[in-house]
Each structure stands twice: as C-alpha cells, then as structure tokens.
Design an enzyme around this catalytic site. Structure first.
Site, PDB file in Angstrom:
ATOM      1  N   TYR A   1      -8.101  46.108   3.275  1.00  0.00           N
ATOM      2  CA  TYR A   1      -6.831  45.349   3.245  1.00  0.00           C
ATOM      3  C   TYR A   1      -6.129  45.538   1.893  1.00  0.00           C
ATOM      4  CZ  TYR A   1      -3.600  41.780   4.941  1.00  0.00           C
ATOM      5  OH  TYR A   1      -2.480  41.120   5.382  1.00  0.00           O
TER       6      TYR A   1
ATOM      7  N   LYS B   1      -0.195  39.550  -0.235  1.00  0.00           N
ATOM      8  CA  LYS B   1      -0.237  38.277   0.510  1.00  0.00           C
ATOM      9  C   LYS B   1      -0.554  37.105  -0.431  1.00  0.00           C
ATOM     10  CE  LYS B   1       0.577  39.592   4.824  1.00  0.00           C
ATOM     11  NZ  LYS B   1       1.940  39.420   5.365  1.00  0.00           N
TER      12      LYS B   1
END
Ligand code: NAP
Length: 260
Positions: free
Chosen positions: A155, A162
């Site tokens: 990720y 994020k």
C-alpha cells in the site's frame, strides 16, 4: 421520507458501477438526494453519463482534481445549477502503479508528490474552492483505508497519503465546524474496484480480510453507501472530524491465527 430529502450532493470519483462512489450515489439517491457527478477524460465520461442519468443527475461535469482551473469551473457550474452543496463526496485516489508494490523505500519524489496531491491535497482544494456553497448543515465526506494507520504490504505511498488525508479531515473539520459544516471520512475494508486492482497482492488481501474479519465477509459498496448516506444526513449532525470504519470489523483484529 428519505434521510436526504431536499439535499443536493456532488460526488467525485465514479469510474464505473463498481466504484465506491457509485455505491454512495445509489444510497443517497434512494434517500431522496439530488445528485451531480464529475468525471476525468472522455473515456470515463462515457461510463459516468449513463450512471448519472439513471439517478436523474442535473450536473455532470469534468473535474481533474490536479487542476485548480477545473475545480473552479466545477464550483461555478454548481453555483449555477444548485446554488449550494449539502453533501460533497470525495472518493478519489491515485498513485503510480509501480509504487504500489515492493518496498515503500523505493518511492520516488515525483511519485510521492503525485499521490499526495491527488489523494490528499485535493480534498482541501475542493473544500477551499467550494467556499460559501457549503452552508450550515452541509457535510463533506472522503474515503480512506487502514493502511494510513498500520503498515500494509504494497500500500506504501498511498498509506502515507491516506494518513495526510485523515489529518486533513481533522483540520478541515476544525476550520469548518464554526460554520456548521461537518467533515468526516469512511475507512472502508478492501473492495474490488479499478483503483484496488492497481495494488499488488490485492486479491489475497481481499480473501484474507473475509477470513479474519469479525463478520467473516468483505464489505460491499452498498455497505459503504448506506453508511455514507447516514453520515451525511441530519441524523449524524453531532459527528465531525471522524474516521468511521466500514470494514466488517477487520481493523479491531490484532493477530489472526488459523483454526487448530
Ligand atoms: P475507483 O472506482 O477506481 O475510483 C477512484 C476514482 O478516483 C476514479 O473515478 C478515478 O478516476 C478518480 N481519480 C483518480 N485521479 C483523479 C484525478 N486526478 N481527478 C479526479 N479524479 C481522479 O476506486 P474506488 O476503490 O472506488 O476508490 C474510491 C476511494 O475509495 C479512493 O479514495 C480509494 O482510495 C478509497 N478506498 C478504496 C478501498 C478499496 O478497497 N477499493 C478501500 C478503502 C478506501 P480515473 O479512473 O480517471 O483515474
């Protein structure tokens, strides 16, 4: 009576009918909201227009959030058509595919800045440009993922973006709160979408999530859509600056062990 009767919403981030943004659009439409949509480029316009028509959207406009001009043009059009925004939904993220695999350490300067700009800064840019279109009672919603809080294989730079997005939610909520405008995020569990397909190893992560999540399943765009409609409704009028998990409980699990 729908939860969102009389409210006007603008949703950014529909790529196709698997998009989380489309799950949110369907739920908001069902609850009585009037909706407008954006797309990026002609190819996506062809996919977004029919979906928008199916929920009677009065506004379908281009908006690449990397462009201040396009954001300004979108807000001008919203002012013309709706005069205000009751719900602003940001369901947008982007990172180079080759930086969503292997070591985070290999992230490039340009890749880092691009992921941050499109996936994190764009929320602030939109809220800033919306200005007084966001009247008291309005709600801003973005989508995040748990890779912001804990390291998730592959990720990488998106997890960092994020984390910045989630911090932005808290700062924007603080700025807009005195005006009666709420800002929240939904942290969704893994869902099979176009964007998710760009993350290396997503399929096994998706399978694993359903095996270990307390509800023993993956979440759907309907799960996220229903929560989004409620969170943007007056029923959730006391909630702002929150990151609300819609992940079948996955984030509460510390260690998962197989059956003996
Ligand atoms: P999706 O259907 O691929 O939607 C992503 C959207 O972002 C697409 O419409 C995409 O348009 C748009 N986008 C990318 N760059 C853009 C730009 N410069 N300007 C405007 N729009 C741009 O995938 P999704 O999974 O529903 O993603 C929606 C949100 O949910 C994202 O923030 C994602 O990180 C988040 N989320 C997803 C999951 C998951 O497992 N799927 C879990 C948690 C959170 P293009 O196709 O044109 O690039």
């Amino acid at each position: 009576m729908g939860l969102l009767d009389g409210k006007k919403g603008v949703i950014l981030g529909i790529a196709n009918d698997h998009s989380i943004a489309w799950g949110i659009a369907q739920a908001m439409h069902r609850e009585g909201a009037e909706l407008g949509f954006t797309y990026v480029g002609e190819a996506l316009e062809r996919r977004v227009r029919p979906l928008a028509q199916s929920v009677g959207a009065a506004l379908v406009e281009p908006c690449d959030v990397g462009s201040d001009e396009q954001i300004e043009a979108l807000m001008a059009r919203i002012r013309e058509v709706y005069g205000r925004i009751d719900m602003l939904v940001h369901a947008i993220a982007f990172a180079n595919r080759d930086e969503l695999k292997g070591a985070y350490l290999n992230t490039t300067r340009t890749g880092f800045l691009l992921a941050m700009e499109i996936s994190a800064y764009s929320l602030t840019a939109l809220v800033k440009a919306a200005g007084d279109l966001l009247q008291p009672g309005a709600s801003v919603l973005t989508l995040t993922y748990h890779g912001s809080q804990q390291a998730v294989p592959n990720y990488n730079v998106m997890g960092v973006a994020k984390a910045a997005l989630e911090a932005s939610v808290r700062y924007l909520a603080t700025d807009l709160g005195p005006r009666g405008v709420r800002v929240n995020a939904i942290s969704a569990g893994p869902i099979r979408t176009l964007a998710a397909g760009g993350i290396a190893g997503f399929r096994s992560m998706y399978r694993h999530a359903a095996e270990v999540a307390p509800l023993r399943r993956n979440v759907t765009i309907e799960d996220v859509g229903n929560t989004a409609a409620w969170l943007c409704s007056d029923q959730a009028s006391g909630i702002t600056g929150e990151i609300l998990y819609v992940d079948a409980g996955l984030n509460i699990i510390g260690v998962s062990i197989g059956e003996d």
